[in-house]
Design a protein around this motif. Structure first.
Motif, PDB file in Angstrom:
ATOM      1  N   ASP A  77     -29.128 -37.719 -14.601  1.00 44.16           N
ATOM      2  CA  ASP A  77     -28.760 -37.371 -13.233  1.00 44.16           C
ATOM      3  C   ASP A  77     -30.044 -37.049 -12.481  1.00 44.16           C
ATOM      4  O   ASP A  77     -30.972 -36.488 -13.050  1.00 44.16           O
ATOM      5  N   TYR A  78     -30.095 -37.403 -11.206  1.00 45.70           N
ATOM      6  CA  TYR A  78     -31.298 -37.090 -10.454  1.00 45.70           C
ATOM      7  C   TYR A  78     -31.009 -36.038  -9.400  1.00 45.70           C
ATOM      8  O   TYR A  78     -29.894 -35.886  -8.909  1.00 45.70           O
ATOM      9  N   LYS A  79     -32.051 -35.278  -9.099  1.00 46.01           N
ATOM     10  CA  LYS A  79     -31.969 -34.225  -8.095  1.00 46.01           C
ATOM     11  C   LYS A  79     -33.191 -34.355  -7.188  1.00 46.01           C
ATOM     12  O   LYS A  79     -34.309 -34.522  -7.660  1.00 46.01           O
ATOM     13  N   ASN A  80     -32.955 -34.295  -5.884  1.00 49.07           N
ATOM     14  CA  ASN A  80     -34.060 -34.347  -4.932  1.00 49.07           C
ATOM     15  C   ASN A  80     -34.709 -32.972  -4.862  1.00 49.07           C
ATOM     16  O   ASN A  80     -34.049 -31.981  -4.577  1.00 49.07           O
ATOM     17  N   LEU A  81     -36.027 -32.924  -5.132  1.00 49.75           N
ATOM     18  CA  LEU A  81     -36.771 -31.667  -5.086  1.00 49.75           C
ATOM     19  C   LEU A  81     -37.481 -31.457  -3.751  1.00 49.75           C
ATOM     20  O   LEU A  81     -37.697 -30.331  -3.324  1.00 49.75           O
ATOM     21  N   TRP A  82     -37.867 -32.578  -3.108  1.00 49.04           N
ATOM     22  CA  TRP A  82     -38.647 -32.502  -1.874  1.00 49.04           C
ATOM     23  C   TRP A  82     -38.557 -33.846  -1.182  1.00 49.04           C
ATOM     24  O   TRP A  82     -38.462 -34.879  -1.830  1.00 49.04           O
ATOM     25  N   SER A  83     -38.595 -33.844   0.139  1.00 47.29           N
ATOM     26  CA  SER A  83     -38.629 -35.110   0.874  1.00 47.29           C
ATOM     27  C   SER A  83     -39.496 -34.942   2.120  1.00 47.29           C
ATOM     28  O   SER A  83     -39.720 -33.829   2.600  1.00 47.29           O
ATOM     29  N   TYR A  84     -39.980 -36.077   2.602  1.00 46.97           N
ATOM     30  CA  TYR A  84     -40.871 -36.072   3.762  1.00 46.97           C
ATOM     31  C   TYR A  84     -40.633 -37.321   4.587  1.00 46.97           C
ATOM     32  O   TYR A  84     -40.550 -38.421   4.056  1.00 46.97           O
ATOM     33  N   LYS A  85     -40.496 -37.121   5.887  1.00 50.35           N
ATOM     34  CA  LYS A  85     -40.414 -38.220   6.843  1.00 50.35           C
ATOM     35  C   LYS A  85     -41.533 -37.991   7.847  1.00 50.35           C
ATOM     36  O   LYS A  85     -41.581 -36.958   8.495  1.00 50.35           O
ATOM     37  N   PRO A  86     -42.475 -38.939   7.955  1.00 45.80           N
ATOM     38  CA  PRO A  86     -43.615 -38.745   8.851  1.00 45.80           C
ATOM     39  C   PRO A  86     -43.190 -38.606  10.308  1.00 45.80           C
ATOM     40  O   PRO A  86     -42.182 -39.160  10.726  1.00 45.80           O
ATOM     41  N   PRO A  87     -43.984 -37.863  11.090  1.00 50.73           N
ATOM     42  CA  PRO A  87     -43.666 -37.692  12.506  1.00 50.73           C
ATOM     43  C   PRO A  87     -43.918 -38.973  13.306  1.00 50.73           C
ATOM     44  O   PRO A  87     -44.677 -39.844  12.883  1.00 50.73           O
ATOM     45  N   ASN A  88     -43.276 -39.037  14.447  1.00 56.65           N
ATOM     46  CA  ASN A  88     -43.475 -40.122  15.421  1.00 56.65           C
ATOM     47  C   ASN A  88     -43.243 -41.488  14.784  1.00 56.65           C
ATOM     48  O   ASN A  88     -42.297 -41.674  14.057  1.00 56.65           O
ATOM     49  N   ASP A  89     -44.126 -42.424  15.067  1.00 56.56           N
ATOM     50  CA  ASP A  89     -43.972 -43.779  14.554  1.00 56.56           C
ATOM     51  C   ASP A  89     -44.873 -44.056  13.353  1.00 56.56           C
ATOM     52  O   ASP A  89     -45.186 -45.205  13.064  1.00 56.56           O
ATOM     53  N   LEU A  90     -45.309 -43.016  12.660  1.00 59.07           N
ATOM     54  CA  LEU A  90     -46.164 -43.206  11.492  1.00 59.07           C
ATOM     55  C   LEU A  90     -45.359 -43.779  10.334  1.00 59.07           C
ATOM     56  O   LEU A  90     -44.203 -43.412  10.122  1.00 59.07           O
ATOM     57  N   GLU A  91     -46.001 -44.672   9.596  1.00 59.40           N
ATOM     58  CA  GLU A  91     -45.374 -45.317   8.444  1.00 59.40           C
ATOM     59  C   GLU A  91     -46.188 -44.989   7.193  1.00 59.40           C
ATOM     60  O   GLU A  91     -47.411 -45.068   7.204  1.00 59.40           O
ATOM     61  N   ILE A  92     -45.518 -44.605   6.111  1.00 56.34           N
ATOM     62  CA  ILE A  92     -46.194 -44.353   4.841  1.00 56.34           C
ATOM     63  C   ILE A  92     -46.528 -45.702   4.215  1.00 56.34           C
ATOM     64  O   ILE A  92     -45.641 -46.529   4.005  1.00 56.34           O
ATOM     65  N   ILE A  93     -47.806 -45.925   3.924  1.00 52.32           N
ATOM     66  CA  ILE A  93     -48.180 -47.200   3.312  1.00 52.32           C
ATOM     67  C   ILE A  93     -48.682 -47.042   1.884  1.00 52.32           C
ATOM     68  O   ILE A  93     -48.685 -47.996   1.122  1.00 52.32           O
ATOM     69  N   ASP A  94     -49.096 -45.831   1.499  1.00 53.46           N
ATOM     70  CA  ASP A  94     -49.516 -45.609   0.118  1.00 53.46           C
ATOM     71  C   ASP A  94     -49.567 -44.117  -0.156  1.00 53.46           C
ATOM     72  O   ASP A  94     -49.598 -43.302   0.766  1.00 53.46           O
TER      73      ASP A  94
END
Length: 145
Positions: A77-94
């Motif tokens: 079973d999985y549990k989410n420990l932490w999450s992040y969504k960048p501000p504005n129009d920033l995209e996570i690339i690595d």
């Protein structure tokens, strides 16, 4: 996929030390198999940062540009420990998990981009249970690269 999950559970229940050595290898294989399901999901690493014996991993969902740090327990079973969504129009690339300041505490380095810049870096520090924004008084929150 069900065979792999069954094998993983058998190895964990068996309790043998030698068999438990393969726990991270099998969990990583499960995560890689999961990645093959979708082109918009990316899985990074197999860790045990909180030292509880369970596997943690990063999941980057390109569709909604969200990074999650999840944990898989004994029963898969999985549990989410932490999450992040960048501000504005920033995209996570690595991303990279490393020890930037040699304090034996890992830092999560995110490489971000938007339409107006070559890239930005954001750093988070592991506090024992989740990641928190790295507070370096010498640097800005997001650094242009």
């Amino acid at each position: 996929m069900h065979f792999i999950l069954s094998l993983y559970i058998i190895l964990l229940i068996s309790g043998g030390r030698k068999l438990l050595q393969y726990k991270k290898l099998i969990a990583t294989f499960i995560l890689i198999s999961t990645f093959a399901i979708s082109n918009n999901l990316y899985i990074y690493g197999a860790y045990d940062l909180n030292q509880n014996g369970n596997i943690e991993y990063f999941k980057l969902n390109k569709e909604n540009n969200t990074l999650e740090f999840n944990e898989i327990d004994l029963y898969s079973d999985y549990k989410n420990l932490w999450s992040y969504k960048p501000p504005n129009d920033l995209e996570i690339i690595d991303l990279e998990l490393t020890n930037l300041n040699n304090d034996n505490v890992p830092e999560l380095v995110l490489l971000l981009r938007d339409a107006l810049s070559n890239g930005k870096i954001s750093v988070f520090e592991w506090n024992g249970s989740v990641f928190s924004k790295y507070n370096d008084p010498m640097k800005e929150e997001l650094i242009d690269v």
